[in-house]
Design a protein around this motif. Structure first.
Motif, PDB file in Angstrom:
ATOM      1  N   GLU A 144       0.836  -1.209   0.000  1.00  0.00           N
ATOM      2  CA  GLU A 144       0.000   0.000   0.000  1.00  0.00           C
ATOM      3  C   GLU A 144       0.869   1.257   0.000  1.00  0.00           C
ATOM      4  O   GLU A 144       0.583   2.233  -0.694  1.00  0.00           O
ATOM      5  CB  GLU A 144      -0.918  -0.010   1.236  1.00  0.00           C
ATOM      6  CG  GLU A 144      -1.909   1.127   1.320  1.00  0.00           C
ATOM      7  CD  GLU A 144      -3.135   0.954   0.453  1.00  0.00           C
ATOM      8  OE1 GLU A 144      -3.850   1.943   0.246  1.00  0.00           O
ATOM      9  OE2 GLU A 144      -3.371  -0.163  -0.036  1.00  0.00           O
ATOM     10  N   MET A 145       1.951   1.220   0.770  1.00  0.00           N
ATOM     11  CA  MET A 145       2.869   2.360   0.844  1.00  0.00           C
ATOM     12  C   MET A 145       3.625   2.538  -0.473  1.00  0.00           C
ATOM     13  O   MET A 145       3.869   3.662  -0.910  1.00  0.00           O
ATOM     14  CB  MET A 145       3.834   2.169   2.016  1.00  0.00           C
ATOM     15  CG  MET A 145       3.146   2.184   3.377  1.00  0.00           C
ATOM     16  SD  MET A 145       4.234   1.685   4.733  1.00  0.00           S
ATOM     17  CE  MET A 145       5.194   3.182   4.939  1.00  0.00           C
ATOM     18  N   ARG A 151       3.674   7.794   3.234  1.00  0.00           N
ATOM     19  CA  ARG A 151       3.485   7.110   4.509  1.00  0.00           C
ATOM     20  C   ARG A 151       2.067   7.322   5.015  1.00  0.00           C
ATOM     21  O   ARG A 151       1.573   6.557   5.850  1.00  0.00           O
ATOM     22  CB  ARG A 151       4.506   7.580   5.539  1.00  0.00           C
ATOM     23  CG  ARG A 151       4.483   9.047   5.884  1.00  0.00           C
ATOM     24  CD  ARG A 151       5.545   9.391   6.922  1.00  0.00           C
ATOM     25  NE  ARG A 151       6.879   9.257   6.381  1.00  0.00           N
ATOM     26  CZ  ARG A 151       7.661  10.287   6.078  1.00  0.00           C
ATOM     27  NH1 ARG A 151       7.222  11.523   6.231  1.00  0.00           N
ATOM     28  NH2 ARG A 151       8.872  10.087   5.608  1.00  0.00           N
ATOM     29  N   GLY A 152       1.377   8.355   4.508  1.00  0.00           N
ATOM     30  CA  GLY A 152      -0.032   8.572   4.828  1.00  0.00           C
ATOM     31  C   GLY A 152      -0.304   8.587   6.321  1.00  0.00           C
ATOM     32  O   GLY A 152       0.346   9.304   7.082  1.00  0.00           O
ATOM     33  N   ALA A 153      -1.267   7.758   6.752  1.00  0.00           N
ATOM     34  CA  ALA A 153      -1.672   7.726   8.162  1.00  0.00           C
ATOM     35  C   ALA A 153      -0.902   6.683   8.965  1.00  0.00           C
ATOM     36  O   ALA A 153      -1.262   6.391  10.106  1.00  0.00           O
ATOM     37  CB  ALA A 153      -3.176   7.456   8.259  1.00  0.00           C
ATOM     38  N   VAL A 154       0.165   6.135   8.391  1.00  0.00           N
ATOM     39  CA  VAL A 154       0.982   5.142   9.103  1.00  0.00           C
ATOM     40  C   VAL A 154       1.689   5.823  10.280  1.00  0.00           C
ATOM     41  O   VAL A 154       2.309   6.871  10.120  1.00  0.00           O
ATOM     42  CB  VAL A 154       2.039   4.497   8.175  1.00  0.00           C
ATOM     43  CG1 VAL A 154       2.968   3.588   8.961  1.00  0.00           C
ATOM     44  CG2 VAL A 154       1.355   3.733   7.053  1.00  0.00           C
ATOM     45  N   ASN A 155       1.588   5.223  11.459  1.00  0.00           N
ATOM     46  CA  ASN A 155       2.250   5.760  12.645  1.00  0.00           C
ATOM     47  C   ASN A 155       3.509   4.935  12.912  1.00  0.00           C
ATOM     48  O   ASN A 155       3.431   3.731  13.169  1.00  0.00           O
ATOM     49  CB  ASN A 155       1.307   5.714  13.854  1.00  0.00           C
ATOM     50  CG  ASN A 155       1.912   6.378  15.076  1.00  0.00           C
ATOM     51  OD1 ASN A 155       2.774   5.804  15.736  1.00  0.00           O
ATOM     52  ND2 ASN A 155       1.478   7.576  15.379  1.00  0.00           N
ATOM     53  N   ILE A 156       4.673   5.573  12.854  1.00  0.00           N
ATOM     54  CA  ILE A 156       5.936   4.849  12.964  1.00  0.00           C
ATOM     55  C   ILE A 156       6.150   4.229  14.344  1.00  0.00           C
ATOM     56  O   ILE A 156       6.788   3.175  14.477  1.00  0.00           O
ATOM     57  CB  ILE A 156       7.152   5.750  12.580  1.00  0.00           C
ATOM     58  CG1 ILE A 156       8.432   4.898  12.394  1.00  0.00           C
ATOM     59  CG2 ILE A 156       7.344   6.863  13.594  1.00  0.00           C
ATOM     60  CD1 ILE A 156       8.332   3.827  11.342  1.00  0.00           C
ATOM     61  N   LYS A 201      11.755   6.371   3.540  1.00  0.00           N
ATOM     62  CA  LYS A 201      12.122   6.720   2.158  1.00  0.00           C
ATOM     63  C   LYS A 201      11.481   8.053   1.780  1.00  0.00           C
ATOM     64  O   LYS A 201      10.435   8.420   2.303  1.00  0.00           O
ATOM     65  CB  LYS A 201      11.610   5.636   1.192  1.00  0.00           C
ATOM     66  CG  LYS A 201      12.544   4.462   1.001  1.00  0.00           C
ATOM     67  CD  LYS A 201      12.016   3.548  -0.101  1.00  0.00           C
ATOM     68  CE  LYS A 201      12.132   4.213  -1.461  1.00  0.00           C
ATOM     69  NZ  LYS A 201      11.732   3.290  -2.559  1.00  0.00           N
ATOM     70  N   PRO A 202      12.116   8.802   0.845  1.00  0.00           N
ATOM     71  CA  PRO A 202      11.489  10.036   0.356  1.00  0.00           C
ATOM     72  C   PRO A 202      10.109   9.740  -0.231  1.00  0.00           C
ATOM     73  O   PRO A 202       9.903   8.733  -0.893  1.00  0.00           O
ATOM     74  CB  PRO A 202      12.454  10.509  -0.731  1.00  0.00           C
ATOM     75  CG  PRO A 202      13.767   9.884  -0.398  1.00  0.00           C
ATOM     76  CD  PRO A 202      13.432   8.570   0.232  1.00  0.00           C
ATOM     77  N   GLN A 203       9.143  10.625   0.043  1.00  0.00           N
ATOM     78  CA  GLN A 203       7.770  10.421  -0.392  1.00  0.00           C
ATOM     79  C   GLN A 203       7.490  11.144  -1.712  1.00  0.00           C
ATOM     80  O   GLN A 203       8.183  12.101  -2.069  1.00  0.00           O
ATOM     81  CB  GLN A 203       6.783  10.967   0.640  1.00  0.00           C
ATOM     82  CG  GLN A 203       6.866  10.294   1.999  1.00  0.00           C
ATOM     83  CD  GLN A 203       5.809  10.854   2.920  1.00  0.00           C
ATOM     84  OE1 GLN A 203       4.641  10.472   2.877  1.00  0.00           O
ATOM     85  NE2 GLN A 203       6.203  11.771   3.775  1.00  0.00           N
ATOM     86  N   LYS A 204       6.433  10.685  -2.393  1.00  0.00           N
ATOM     87  CA  LYS A 204       5.917  11.425  -3.543  1.00  0.00           C
ATOM     88  C   LYS A 204       5.272  12.713  -3.049  1.00  0.00           C
ATOM     89  O   LYS A 204       4.693  12.747  -1.967  1.00  0.00           O
ATOM     90  CB  LYS A 204       4.853  10.597  -4.281  1.00  0.00           C
ATOM     91  CG  LYS A 204       5.394   9.410  -5.045  1.00  0.00           C
ATOM     92  CD  LYS A 204       4.249   8.693  -5.740  1.00  0.00           C
ATOM     93  CE  LYS A 204       4.755   7.433  -6.447  1.00  0.00           C
ATOM     94  NZ  LYS A 204       3.634   6.675  -7.059  1.00  0.00           N
ATOM     95  N   ILE A 205       5.365  13.743  -3.812  1.00  0.00           N
ATOM     96  CA  ILE A 205       4.751  15.026  -3.434  1.00  0.00           C
ATOM     97  C   ILE A 205       3.258  14.977  -3.797  1.00  0.00           C
ATOM     98  O   ILE A 205       2.900  14.548  -4.844  1.00  0.00           O
ATOM     99  CB  ILE A 205       5.427  16.210  -4.159  1.00  0.00           C
ATOM    100  CG1 ILE A 205       6.888  16.256  -3.729  1.00  0.00           C
ATOM    101  CG2 ILE A 205       4.726  17.507  -3.848  1.00  0.00           C
ATOM    102  CD1 ILE A 205       7.721  17.253  -4.492  1.00  0.00           C
TER     103      ILE A 205
END
Length: 205
Positions: A144-145, A151-156, A201-205
């Motif tokens: 999904e990521m 990372r969206g709503a993922v809590n590390i 990792k760097p995210q998409k904008i």
């Protein structure tokens, strides 16, 4: 309390120490689950989260209560209480995330875990099947990521706590020689490590 193997073997030994650590990490896991729940409800979003994974987590832990009791394991029984903080996550995902058809189908299927674990006598076989399914569904989280590039709503905190807990569950599983739990926790350890890598990792904008 003498019903539980940890009480019967209580002392300065590997079983007592690892069982104690698992119960401690169960409390830490509960904190991680609550953090994940807060993020969903505060952001009113389930973006980049696998709803199926959290549906499974909730009902797996309810079913795990009956497995733990059948194995006379205090650590497993205590760990099953994690079903409680999962409930608001399930509700939040149903409320805020546009569920795919597969996720909608997965909800009643995961609920079915509970009566199956109660009724089936060969609980080890059922747990093996559930563990394999769990690993397949757990893989949907990094997928999904990767798909969203976010990372969206993922809590590390949630992920790191589960990563650390998998290590102690792997040790405990080795101590009690439970092959099903050994395989599951080894696989889970690898997948949670992958999710952690993707998170940073760097995210998409």
């Amino acid at each position: 309390m003498a019903y539980f193997i940890e009480i019967q073997n209580f002392g300065w030994n590997t079983m007592t120490v690892t069982a104690g650590l698992i119960m401690f990490f169960t409390i830490v896991q509960a904190y991680g689950i609550i953090c994940q729940s807060k993020k969903i409800w505060q952001s009113r979003s389930g973006e980049s989260l696998s709803a199926t994974l959290f549906f499974l987590g909730c009902f797996y832990f309810i079913g795990f209560l009956f497995y733990g009791l059948s194995k006379h394991s205090l650590a497993m029984t205590f760990n099953s209480l994690l079903a409680i903080p999962y409930i608001p996550i399930v509700i939040g995902l149903i409320k805020f995330k546009p569920l795919t058809r597969l996720e909608k189908i997965s909800l009643p299927l995961t609920i079915a875990i509970v009566p199956l674990m109660i009724m089936i006598e060969e609980k080890d076989v059922l747990l093996l099947i559930l563990s394999l399914i769990s690993l397949v569904i757990l893989i949907t989280q990094p997928l999904e990521m990767i798909k969203t590039g976010k990372r969206g709503a993922v809590n590390i905190k949630f992920i790191l706590i589960y990563l650390a807990t998998s290590i102690f569950w792997l040790i405990y599983s080795l101590v009690i020689s439970n092959l099903v739990l050994i395989m599951f926790n080894l696989g889970a350890l690898v997948i949670y490590a992958l999710i952690t890598h993707l998170y940073y990792k760097p995210q998409k904008i």
